[in-house]
Design an enzyme around this catalytic site. Structure first.
Site, short mmCIF file in Angstrom:
data_model
loop_
_atom_site.label_atom_id
_atom_site.label_comp_id
_atom_site.label_asym_id
_atom_site.label_seq_id
_atom_site.Cartn_x
_atom_site.Cartn_y
_atom_site.Cartn_z
CG HIS A 121 -0.39 -0.22 2.38
ND1 HIS A 121 0.19 1.05 3.23
CD2 HIS A 121 0.29 -1.15 3.38
CE1 HIS A 121 0.74 0.65 4.37
NE2 HIS A 121 0.80 -0.59 4.45
CG ASP A 122 -0.30 4.10 1.27
OD1 ASP A 122 -1.37 5.15 0.81
OD2 ASP A 122 -0.58 3.33 2.39
N GLY A 139 5.12 -1.05 2.95
CA GLY A 139 4.30 0.26 2.36
C GLY A 139 5.09 1.28 2.52
#
Length: 258
Positions: A121-122, A139
């Site tokens: 994520h991200d 992340g």
């Protein structure tokens, strides 16, 4: 109409260009948009709020736009945006973002992402990168253009990998890797300049020599960081590549490999 295999499950709300090909048993969710000439192979799952550009190829068993592996995630409609001309090989997983960051995972153009890669994520991936088999990004990792990550490389959350940098096989990266630098080992240390990669991308011998000089200033002359940056500023006056190198060092929040 898109060429969709009869065993595929494509939500009627999904937006697929007429030239998209979807293979057997693929699953595409309602909030997915896929651009022209993209191929989705058998058993690929594309979910989440995911926007995919043109000419991408997703090989079998990938999971694209899956939920973040973050316990704070509560089902918010975070996004994944993928550009054009990327290849995602077998069993690649890419998560959407989280509201703790900017709710976005993004991947640019013309990236070559090999089997079993995980992009958490991200993460923000530039363009022209190569991720060899089993690369794992935690992340909030940033990877700049034309970086090359060797097989089984692991990258700690919030790290940044500079443009044209390289990681060796099984490198464990826990701090930022400056542009043009090779990272090797567990924990990763600087192991020279990625000069072969620079040559392949059209850098001149003089440009490579300037970057090597900057590398020696930072890593070989036993200077303090302030002294190194002062010396790099002098070199940067005549080299945009050294200016990029020095700028990365100055803005590193996590600290860079040394």
């Amino acid at each position: 109409m898109a060429n969709i295999h009869p065993t595929a499950v494509v939500d009627p709300k999904a937006k697929l260009h007429d030239s998209v090909i979807v293979g057997p048993y693929a699953v595409i969710g309602p909030d997915v948009t896929i651009g022209a000439d993209t191929v989705v192979d058998a058993h690929v799952v594309i979910s989440g709020v995911t926007t995919i550009g043109e000419r991408n190829r997703f090989y079998s068993f990938g999971s694209i736009g899956c939920d973040p592996q973050d316990k704070k995630y509560k089902g918010e409609p975070t996004r994944l945006v993928i550009g054009n001309g990327n290849a995602f090989f077998q069993n690649v997983t890419v998560s959407t973002g989280t509201v703790q960051d900017e709710s976005l995972t993004s991947i640019g153009d013309d990236n070559w992402i090999m089997a079993y890669v995980h992009i958490a994520h991200d993460c923000r991936i530039g363009s022209g990168t190569i991720f060899a088999n089993n690369v794992t990004l935690a992340g909030h990792v940033y990877v700049d253009d034309f970086a090359f990550l060797g097989g089984f490389t692991t990258v700690h959350q919030f790290c940044k990998i500079g443009a044209y940098a390289m990681s060796a096989f099984t490198a464990a990266i826990s701090q930022d890797v400056p542009p043009f630098v090779v990272a090797a080992g567990n924990r990763a240390k600087p192991a020279g300049v990625h000069s072969e990669g620079m040559r392949r991308h059209g850098f001149t011998a003089e440009q490579i020599a300037q970057v090597k000089k900057a590398y020696r200033v930072l890593y070989r002359q036993s200077l303090s960081l302030d002294e190194s940056l002062a010396a790099l500023d002098e070199l940067a006056a005549s080299s945009a590549d050294v200016a990029r190198f020095a700028g990365f060092i100055r803005t590193s929040e996590r600290g860079f490999i040394r």
